[in-house]
Design a protein around this motif. Sequence first.
Motif, PDB file in Angstrom:
ATOM      1  N   THR A 305       1.187  -2.151  -4.457  1.00  0.00           N
ATOM      2  CA  THR A 305       1.336  -0.770  -3.999  1.00  0.00           C
ATOM      3  C   THR A 305       1.765  -0.689  -2.541  1.00  0.00           C
ATOM      4  OG1 THR A 305      -1.018  -0.645  -3.438  1.00  0.00           O
ATOM      5  CG2 THR A 305      -0.369   0.058  -5.650  1.00  0.00           C
ATOM      6  N   GLY A 306       1.491  -1.733  -1.767  1.00  0.00           N
ATOM      7  CA  GLY A 306       1.875  -1.730  -0.361  1.00  0.00           C
ATOM      8  C   GLY A 306       3.372  -1.679  -0.154  1.00  0.00           C
ATOM      9  N   ARG A 307       4.127  -2.021  -1.185  1.00  0.00           N
ATOM     10  CA  ARG A 307       5.591  -1.972  -1.092  1.00  0.00           C
ATOM     11  C   ARG A 307       6.119  -0.546  -1.194  1.00  0.00           C
ATOM     12  NH1 ARG A 307       6.019  -6.524  -5.772  1.00  0.00           N
ATOM     13  NH2 ARG A 307       5.227  -8.315  -4.600  1.00  0.00           N
ATOM     14  N   PHE A 313      -1.426   5.769  -1.061  1.00  0.00           N
ATOM     15  CA  PHE A 313      -2.126   5.130   0.037  1.00  0.00           C
ATOM     16  C   PHE A 313      -3.237   4.215  -0.461  1.00  0.00           C
ATOM     17  CE2 PHE A 313      -5.888   5.723   2.967  1.00  0.00           C
ATOM     18  CZ  PHE A 313      -5.511   4.711   3.852  1.00  0.00           C
ATOM     19  N   ALA A 314      -3.203   2.976  -0.052  1.00  0.00           N
ATOM     20  CA  ALA A 314      -4.312   2.025  -0.141  1.00  0.00           C
ATOM     21  C   ALA A 314      -4.903   1.898  -1.540  1.00  0.00           C
ATOM     22  CB  ALA A 314      -5.375   2.381   0.895  1.00  0.00           C
ATOM     23  N   PHE A 315      -6.226   2.086  -1.650  1.00  0.00           N
ATOM     24  CA  PHE A 315      -6.935   1.867  -2.906  1.00  0.00           C
ATOM     25  C   PHE A 315      -6.979   3.145  -3.734  1.00  0.00           C
ATOM     26  CE2 PHE A 315      -8.926  -1.125   0.153  1.00  0.00           C
ATOM     27  CZ  PHE A 315      -8.615  -2.322  -0.479  1.00  0.00           C
ATOM     28  N   LEU A 316      -6.035   3.286  -4.669  1.00  0.00           N
ATOM     29  CA  LEU A 316      -6.013   4.442  -5.570  1.00  0.00           C
ATOM     30  C   LEU A 316      -5.965   5.762  -4.806  1.00  0.00           C
ATOM     31  CD1 LEU A 316      -8.710   3.160  -8.107  1.00  0.00           C
ATOM     32  CD2 LEU A 316      -6.230   3.024  -8.341  1.00  0.00           C
ATOM     33  N   LYS A 332      -4.966  -5.761   6.478  1.00  0.00           N
ATOM     34  CA  LYS A 332      -3.823  -6.671   6.327  1.00  0.00           C
ATOM     35  C   LYS A 332      -2.569  -5.894   5.934  1.00  0.00           C
ATOM     36  CE  LYS A 332      -6.670 -10.596   4.832  1.00  0.00           C
ATOM     37  NZ  LYS A 332      -6.986 -11.519   3.712  1.00  0.00           N
ATOM     38  N   THR A 333      -2.749  -4.842   5.140  1.00  0.00           N
ATOM     39  CA  THR A 333      -1.625  -4.012   4.712  1.00  0.00           C
ATOM     40  C   THR A 333      -1.439  -2.796   5.609  1.00  0.00           C
ATOM     41  OG1 THR A 333      -2.057  -4.693   2.428  1.00  0.00           O
ATOM     42  CG2 THR A 333      -0.615  -2.802   2.736  1.00  0.00           C
TER      43      THR A 333
END
Length: 399
Positions: A305-307, A313-316, A332-333
Amino acid sequence: MKKIYPALLFLLISGCSQVDRSLTIYSDSSEVAELVNLFNQTQSLYEASFIYKPSGNKEMINPGQNDIIFENGLHGYMEKMKSLDDMRENIFVKSIYPEILKTGILETSLKLIPLSLDIPVVLSKEKQNGKKFITWKDLTLESKEFNILKEGSLIQSGFSPLWSDSFLSTYYHTRIHTLIGEMDDIDFNDFIRTGDELILWINDINGSIELDHGFSEKYRYIPDYRLIREGRTAFTVIPLSEWALLPDNISRELEIQPLIIDGGLQSLKILSVGIPLTAKNPEGAKVFLTWLLEEKTWEDYLLLTGRNRDDSFAFLGGISSSETLNTKILPKTYPWIEPYIPRTGEFDRQADLPPQWIFLWKDLLLPMIRESISNPLYDRDMGKEYEEWLLLHPDAWES
């Protein structure tokens, strides 16, 4: 080669001919689709299908007919979920912020596992008070100092509660424990009194409801972030997830601070996962949950998802309910997130939201509350409108 996770390996050894290989996963969050795809790619024993139904969809699909539910506001249905007490010692579960974890506990039984959440942040030109958070009291004082009245009109205004649905949601969530009892009795006096608090605030800080309206009509036809950059306004309140998706050329000129109304952080929403009592494949659902709570699953999810950071955004769509994932993996992302990551002890008691709350709030209560604050002659019967709304919007869980 597809990785076989320990729980799946056990089933294979036990005799996979006895395993129901199909899983249905239901959610009101489109971001869950990526997780379902990831699960199907990392193992071959199960084939999971995804059913997406956004909040307020008129199609009457009973979520309980599925094996796994991911939903915002799911804890209004905990009595319809299987116990997950055997997962209490899971590393992920033990790392969930305590006040967030409590939203998944019914009496003493763990019924839901909170996965992600969104928090309100104050958007401004520069941080106030040099602290991690900004309180409602701080925002009040700074707004009053910022205001400029000229020739009977506000030409510069710090903030108004009517500018932000996120603010109103947060403010009412902090008082939901007393408001829910009223809803059961079809009595909305406390809703009205809470609105009266904000009317008094507007009268005190911005001069009057009329001055507040006049400013909005004259200046707030462009986005709030532009008004803040131009110095016309000082603050607004938005979800952290919305800030994360702003273009860099906007966000680099602004600052954010998480907002505290009373005591500690209050989430705007919490996405939780659970297994319905009526699940057709509870064994397979438990295997999915075991996989879901592994750290590597979320590392792989963020990698995917970071792409596409313009879409989600982020976690869900929020930060994780796990403090460990937020501090260890998320930066990290998203390196900018580090100063804003909540720590244990920084959350307030979370709102105990009733069934259908997400849709009810957006469709009925929020518009009524906004009107009751902005219109001094407001005389609609909230209780009667709530009863009519319930008749027009039967709960899909009861279908």
